[in-house]
Design a protein around this motif. Structure first.
Motif, PDB file in Angstrom:
ATOM      1  N   GLU A   1      -5.558  20.131  -1.990  1.00 25.45           N
ATOM      2  CA  GLU A   1      -5.800  20.640  -0.633  1.00 25.45           C
ATOM      3  C   GLU A   1      -4.501  20.809   0.154  1.00 25.45           C
ATOM      4  N   ALA A   2      -3.594  19.859   0.030  1.00 22.15           N
ATOM      5  CA  ALA A   2      -2.336  19.939   0.782  1.00 22.15           C
ATOM      6  C   ALA A   2      -1.545  21.190   0.405  1.00 22.15           C
ATOM      7  N   THR A   3      -1.492  21.514  -0.865  1.00 21.51           N
ATOM      8  CA  THR A   3      -0.756  22.699  -1.310  1.00 21.51           C
ATOM      9  C   THR A   3      -1.481  23.973  -0.890  1.00 21.51           C
ATOM     10  N   ARG A   4      -2.799  23.970  -0.944  1.00 25.55           N
ATOM     11  CA  ARG A   4      -3.565  25.128  -0.483  1.00 25.55           C
ATOM     12  C   ARG A   4      -3.278  25.407   0.994  1.00 25.55           C
ATOM     13  N   GLU A   5      -3.267  24.351   1.809  1.00 27.84           N
ATOM     14  CA  GLU A   5      -2.967  24.508   3.231  1.00 27.84           C
ATOM     15  C   GLU A   5      -1.533  24.983   3.443  1.00 27.84           C
ATOM     16  N   TYR A   6      -0.608  24.481   2.654  1.00 26.61           N
ATOM     17  CA  TYR A   6       0.788  24.901   2.721  1.00 26.61           C
ATOM     18  C   TYR A   6       0.918  26.399   2.447  1.00 26.61           C
TER      19      TYR A   6
ATOM     20  N   HIS B   1       0.828  -1.209   0.000  1.00 22.77           N
ATOM     21  CA  HIS B   1       0.000   0.000   0.000  1.00 22.77           C
ATOM     22  C   HIS B   1       0.863   1.260   0.000  1.00 22.77           C
ATOM     23  N   ARG B   2       1.862   1.312   0.865  1.00 20.54           N
ATOM     24  CA  ARG B   2       2.751   2.474   0.929  1.00 20.54           C
ATOM     25  C   ARG B   2       3.502   2.675  -0.378  1.00 20.54           C
ATOM     26  N   THR B   3       3.951   1.598  -0.984  1.00 18.61           N
ATOM     27  CA  THR B   3       4.674   1.681  -2.244  1.00 18.61           C
ATOM     28  C   THR B   3       3.780   2.259  -3.343  1.00 18.61           C
ATOM     29  N   LEU B   4       2.553   1.764  -3.432  1.00 19.78           N
ATOM     30  CA  LEU B   4       1.629   2.249  -4.452  1.00 19.78           C
ATOM     31  C   LEU B   4       1.238   3.707  -4.217  1.00 19.78           C
ATOM     32  N   VAL B   5       0.988   4.079  -2.975  1.00 19.20           N
ATOM     33  CA  VAL B   5       0.625   5.466  -2.662  1.00 19.20           C
ATOM     34  C   VAL B   5       1.802   6.393  -2.943  1.00 19.20           C
ATOM     35  N   LYS B   6       2.995   5.972  -2.557  1.00 16.24           N
ATOM     36  CA  LYS B   6       4.179   6.797  -2.789  1.00 16.24           C
ATOM     37  C   LYS B   6       4.419   6.983  -4.291  1.00 16.24           C
ATOM     38  N   ARG B   7       4.261   5.930  -5.063  1.00 15.26           N
ATOM     39  CA  ARG B   7       4.440   6.019  -6.510  1.00 15.26           C
ATOM     40  C   ARG B   7       3.417   6.970  -7.120  1.00 15.26           C
ATOM     41  N   HIS B   8       2.170   6.880  -6.676  1.00 15.05           N
ATOM     42  CA  HIS B   8       1.120   7.766  -7.169  1.00 15.05           C
ATOM     43  C   HIS B   8       1.439   9.228  -6.821  1.00 15.05           C
ATOM     44  N   ASP B   9       1.863   9.479  -5.583  1.00  9.92           N
ATOM     45  CA  ASP B   9       2.235  10.836  -5.168  1.00  9.92           C
ATOM     46  C   ASP B   9       3.389  11.375  -5.999  1.00  9.92           C
TER      47      ASP B   9
ATOM     48  N   TRP C   1       8.164  19.638   3.238  1.00 12.09           N
ATOM     49  CA  TRP C   1       6.860  20.057   3.753  1.00 12.09           C
ATOM     50  C   TRP C   1       5.834  18.947   3.833  1.00 12.09           C
ATOM     51  N   GLY C   2       6.055  17.810   3.214  1.00 11.50           N
ATOM     52  CA  GLY C   2       5.111  16.715   3.369  1.00 11.50           C
ATOM     53  C   GLY C   2       4.480  16.251   2.074  1.00 11.50           C
ATOM     54  N   ASN C   3       3.691  15.194   2.190  1.00 14.66           N
ATOM     55  CA  ASN C   3       3.062  14.564   1.030  1.00 14.66           C
ATOM     56  C   ASN C   3       2.012  15.460   0.398  1.00 14.66           C
ATOM     57  N   GLY C   4       2.002  15.471  -0.914  1.00 11.54           N
ATOM     58  CA  GLY C   4       0.973  16.167  -1.648  1.00 11.54           C
ATOM     59  C   GLY C   4       1.243  17.629  -1.911  1.00 11.54           C
ATOM     60  N   VAL C   5       2.262  18.210  -1.289  1.00 11.03           N
ATOM     61  CA  VAL C   5       2.553  19.628  -1.492  1.00 11.03           C
ATOM     62  C   VAL C   5       3.291  19.786  -2.818  1.00 11.03           C
ATOM     63  N   GLN C   6       2.717  20.609  -3.690  1.00 10.57           N
ATOM     64  CA  GLN C   6       3.274  20.836  -5.026  1.00 10.57           C
ATOM     65  C   GLN C   6       4.002  22.188  -5.030  1.00 10.57           C
ATOM     66  N   ALA C   7       5.226  22.213  -4.523  1.00  9.12           N
ATOM     67  CA  ALA C   7       6.002  23.455  -4.460  1.00  9.12           C
ATOM     68  C   ALA C   7       7.396  23.193  -5.024  1.00  9.12           C
ATOM     69  N   PHE C   8       7.907  24.184  -5.783  1.00 11.93           N
ATOM     70  CA  PHE C   8       9.149  23.994  -6.521  1.00 11.93           C
ATOM     71  C   PHE C   8      10.026  25.229  -6.411  1.00 11.93           C
TER      72      PHE C   8
END
Length: 160
Positions: A143-148, A22-30, A69-76
């Motif tokens: 949502e994660a990036t909005r919160e960030y 599960h972690r492998t699949l979620v990490k790959r998707h992220d 900053w964590g999972n799902g944050v889209q910052a570059f």
């Protein structure tokens, strides 16, 4: 009694294997989502930089900030070689000018953010270090990036 131990150990092994898969699949998707977001953000930011700076005055690819900053944050993060810029480029380089140019380019490219009320891209950080201007751009696509972005905004308000 030994049969009960075998069942318990088997269940524990099944749960461990499930968690690993599960972690492998979620990490790959992220990671796939982050790469896609990075490509879109690079497309917009690089077009803006190409319009205003000589091509050897900036790095042509961003680096990912989200690992901090964590999972799902889209910052570059992007870098401009401050010491190579001419006077006209230096006059243009401001947080406000860059933000407006990115927003205009995103609008022309019809790139939408997380919700219709907010801009899809936000310049979240801006600093000079070792003759380079560094700035971060968040692609507010989830949502994660909005919160960030909101958290950084709160931190900046407290700092000022």
């Amino acid at each position: 009694m030994s049969f009960l131990y075998v069942i318990i150990i088997t269940l524990i092994l099944i749960l461990v294997i499930y968690q690993i898969i599960h972690r492998t699949l979620v990490k790959r998707h992220d990671q796939q989502q982050q790469v896609a977001a990075q490509q879109i953000t690079d497309q917009v930011v690089m077009a803006v930089l190409a319009d205003h700076l000589a091509s050897d005055h900036y790095d042509h690819q961003s680096s990912i900030v989200a690992e901090v900053w964590g999972n799902g944050v889209q910052a570059f993060e992007y870098q401009i070689y401050f010491d190579l810029c001419d006077e006209q480029e230096l006059r243009w380089l401001s947080h406000q000018n860059l933000s407006q140019a990115i927003e205009k380019n995103a609008s022309q490219e019809q790139i939408a953010g997380f919700n219709a009320q907010s801009a899809p891209f936000v310049v979240t950080d801006w600093w000079v270090y070792q003759q380079k201007l560094h700035f971060d751009v968040a692609y507010v696509s989830n949502e994660a990036t909005r919160e960030y972005v909101e958290d950084l905004s709160k931190l900046n308000q407290k700092a000022n």
